[in-house]
Design a protein around this motif. Structure first.
Motif, mmCIF file in Angstrom:
data_model
loop_
_atom_site.group_PDB
_atom_site.id
_atom_site.type_symbol
_atom_site.label_atom_id
_atom_site.label_comp_id
_atom_site.label_asym_id
_atom_site.label_seq_id
_atom_site.Cartn_x
_atom_site.Cartn_y
_atom_site.Cartn_z
ATOM 1 N N TYR A 136 0.821 -1.199 0.000
ATOM 2 C CA TYR A 136 0.000 0.000 0.000
ATOM 3 C C TYR A 136 0.857 1.251 0.000
ATOM 4 O O TYR A 136 2.068 1.213 0.243
ATOM 5 C CB TYR A 136 -0.902 0.017 1.243
ATOM 6 C CG TYR A 136 -0.099 0.131 2.527
ATOM 7 C CD1 TYR A 136 0.197 1.367 3.088
ATOM 8 C CD2 TYR A 136 0.396 -1.009 3.161
ATOM 9 C CE1 TYR A 136 0.971 1.468 4.241
ATOM 10 C CE2 TYR A 136 1.159 -0.917 4.309
ATOM 11 C CZ TYR A 136 1.439 0.324 4.847
ATOM 12 O OH TYR A 136 2.201 0.424 5.979
ATOM 13 N N ARG A 137 0.204 2.368 -0.241
ATOM 14 C CA ARG A 137 0.748 3.700 -0.007
ATOM 15 C C ARG A 137 -0.324 4.469 0.750
ATOM 16 O O ARG A 137 -1.469 4.516 0.301
ATOM 17 C CB ARG A 137 1.064 4.408 -1.327
ATOM 18 C CG ARG A 137 2.254 3.800 -2.105
ATOM 19 C CD ARG A 137 2.219 4.221 -3.556
ATOM 20 N NE ARG A 137 1.103 3.612 -4.249
ATOM 21 C CZ ARG A 137 0.432 4.203 -5.251
ATOM 22 N NH1 ARG A 137 0.749 5.414 -5.655
ATOM 23 N NH2 ARG A 137 -0.579 3.561 -5.826
ATOM 24 N N SER A 138 0.024 5.035 1.884
ATOM 25 C CA SER A 138 -0.970 5.752 2.671
ATOM 26 C C SER A 138 -0.362 7.027 3.241
ATOM 27 O O SER A 138 0.844 7.096 3.509
ATOM 28 C CB SER A 138 -1.514 4.883 3.809
ATOM 29 O OG SER A 138 -0.496 4.624 4.765
ATOM 30 N N ALA A 139 -1.201 8.017 3.401
ATOM 31 C CA ALA A 139 -0.739 9.294 3.938
ATOM 32 C C ALA A 139 -1.792 9.871 4.866
ATOM 33 O O ALA A 139 -2.998 9.623 4.705
ATOM 34 C CB ALA A 139 -0.442 10.278 2.813
ATOM 35 N N GLU A 190 1.744 19.580 7.219
ATOM 36 C CA GLU A 190 1.863 18.608 8.307
ATOM 37 C C GLU A 190 1.317 17.259 7.848
ATOM 38 O O GLU A 190 0.112 17.023 7.851
ATOM 39 C CB GLU A 190 1.097 19.108 9.530
ATOM 40 C CG GLU A 190 1.340 18.263 10.780
ATOM 41 C CD GLU A 190 0.652 18.831 12.006
ATOM 42 O OE1 GLU A 190 0.724 18.186 13.075
ATOM 43 O OE2 GLU A 190 0.051 19.912 11.915
ATOM 44 N N ALA A 191 2.218 16.394 7.442
ATOM 45 C CA ALA A 191 1.789 15.123 6.853
ATOM 46 C C ALA A 191 2.814 14.041 7.119
ATOM 47 O O ALA A 191 3.991 14.315 7.383
ATOM 48 C CB ALA A 191 1.589 15.280 5.344
ATOM 49 N N SER A 192 2.345 12.808 7.060
ATOM 50 C CA SER A 192 3.245 11.655 7.125
ATOM 51 C C SER A 192 2.770 10.621 6.127
ATOM 52 O O SER A 192 1.607 10.623 5.709
ATOM 53 C CB SER A 192 3.298 11.056 8.531
ATOM 54 O OG SER A 192 2.027 10.530 8.906
ATOM 55 N N MET A 193 3.679 9.736 5.727
ATOM 56 C CA MET A 193 3.355 8.733 4.714
ATOM 57 C C MET A 193 4.088 7.430 5.019
ATOM 58 O O MET A 193 5.216 7.434 5.512
ATOM 59 C CB MET A 193 3.750 9.249 3.325
ATOM 60 C CG MET A 193 3.441 8.271 2.198
ATOM 61 S SD MET A 193 3.768 8.989 0.564
ATOM 62 C CE MET A 193 3.485 7.523 -0.457
ATOM 63 N N LYS A 194 3.398 6.326 4.735
ATOM 64 C CA LYS A 194 4.002 5.000 4.840
ATOM 65 C C LYS A 194 3.697 4.216 3.572
ATOM 66 O O LYS A 194 2.702 4.484 2.886
ATOM 67 C CB LYS A 194 3.458 4.246 6.058
ATOM 68 C CG LYS A 194 3.864 4.831 7.397
ATOM 69 C CD LYS A 194 3.193 4.112 8.560
ATOM 70 C CE LYS A 194 3.695 2.699 8.752
ATOM 71 N NZ LYS A 194 3.115 2.046 9.955
ATOM 72 N N ALA A 195 4.558 3.249 3.273
ATOM 73 C CA ALA A 195 4.350 2.418 2.092
ATOM 74 C C ALA A 195 4.974 1.052 2.320
ATOM 75 O O ALA A 195 5.955 0.910 3.061
ATOM 76 C CB ALA A 195 4.963 3.066 0.848
ATOM 77 N N ARG A 196 4.375 0.048 1.673
ATOM 78 C CA ARG A 196 4.928 -1.301 1.697
ATOM 79 C C ARG A 196 4.875 -1.859 0.295
ATOM 80 O O ARG A 196 3.934 -1.607 -0.462
ATOM 81 C CB ARG A 196 4.136 -2.229 2.630
ATOM 82 C CG ARG A 196 4.808 -3.586 2.826
ATOM 83 C CD ARG A 196 3.879 -4.629 3.425
ATOM 84 N NE ARG A 196 4.572 -5.831 3.845
ATOM 85 C CZ ARG A 196 5.005 -6.784 3.023
ATOM 86 N NH1 ARG A 196 4.803 -6.675 1.706
ATOM 87 N NH2 ARG A 196 5.629 -7.854 3.489
ATOM 88 N N ALA A 197 5.906 -2.639 -0.068
ATOM 89 C CA ALA A 197 5.941 -3.297 -1.373
ATOM 90 C C ALA A 197 6.643 -4.645 -1.211
ATOM 91 O O ALA A 197 7.368 -4.880 -0.245
ATOM 92 C CB ALA A 197 6.685 -2.439 -2.400
ATOM 93 N N GLY A 198 6.388 -5.551 -2.168
ATOM 94 C CA GLY A 198 7.083 -6.829 -2.165
ATOM 95 C C GLY A 198 6.318 -7.961 -1.507
ATOM 96 O O GLY A 198 5.133 -7.851 -1.209
ATOM 97 N N GLY A 199 7.029 -9.058 -1.278
ATOM 98 C CA GLY A 199 6.416 -10.274 -0.763
ATOM 99 C C GLY A 199 6.398 -10.355 0.743
ATOM 100 O O GLY A 199 6.749 -9.405 1.443
#
Length: 228
Positions: free
Chosen positions: A108-111, A165-174
């Motif tokens: 995902y990508r989330s902010a 004022e923001a933050s973001m997280k992301a995950r990719a792969g197996g």
């Protein structure tokens, strides 16, 4: 502003390996997203509303302007005018199927954006903001439409939230599995997820020639049964 520098309110405290600090990545997520979720406190209870939005990275607010709109008759407007709100975005990119339930996840990508709501009153900024909301769905569409009427403008409230004022997280792969679970031989992997758009369906009272802006929007997203 070239990087994300979270305040204590937007500091990631868990899963810091997924933290994204590049502001360009936030801008890319906002360009992809179609729905925002607006969170605020209404009286004695929290509320989260899905909403359309528009973005002006060169807007007058710090870090750029995130625009939302609503009806002047909407009850929730009383709770957000001048208040601090939270606006979140999530794009699902994959389902991560691990060898244990504990390690199942999602790509995902989330902010999260936190800021004080500003009601937009300048006529030129209001017009631009409303065009941006339309163009978020179909880029270039606003330029093909008639201007809003005075009655429509009077019925619409335009709000702006700073993107500073923001933050973001992301995950990719197996999956990231325990060695003992890998040795057990259960299949693990991930299933990519992507958005596709179907063939445009003309309204019953419209001609069937799909305009270039809609054709381009469908082609850019990856279409089902529709040529570019």
């Amino acid at each position: 502003m070239s990087s994300l520098s979270p305040t204590p309110r937007t500091t990631v405290t868990r899963g810091r390996n997924r933290l994204v600090t590049d502001r360009d990545a936030l801008h890319a997520l906002l360009a992809d997203a179609l729905v925002a979720h607006l969170g605020f406190v209404a009286g004695d209870h929290p509320v989260v509303l899905p909403t359309a939005f528009g973005v002006d990275l060169d807007g007058p607010d710090e870090g750029g302007s995130l625009y939302l709109h609503g009806s002047v008759a909407a009850g929730w407007l009383r709770s957000v005018r001048g208040a601090t709100v939270c606006v979140s975005f999530t794009e699902l990119d994959g389902l991560v199927t691990a060898r244990s339930g504990f390690h199942h996840s999602m790509n995902y990508r989330s902010a999260v954006v936190i800021g004080v709501v500003r009601e937009v009153e300048d006529p030129d900024e209001r017009a631009r903001a409303l065009d941006l909301v339309v163009d978020q769905m179909v880029p270039g569409r606003a330029a093909t439409l008639r201007p809003p009427t005075r009655k429509e403008l009077a019925a619409t409230v335009v709000l702006a939230v700073p993107l500073a004022e923001a933050s973001m997280k992301a995950r990719a792969g197996g999956p990231v599995d325990d060695e003992v679970d890998v040795a057990a031989g259960v299949w693990g992997g991930h299933v990519p997820v992507r958005r596709v758009l179907g063939a445009p369906v003309s309204a019953e009272d419209s001609h069937d020639e799909v305009p270039p802006d809609v054709r381009s929007r469908v082609a850019a997203a990856g279409s089902v049964g529709f040529g570019a």
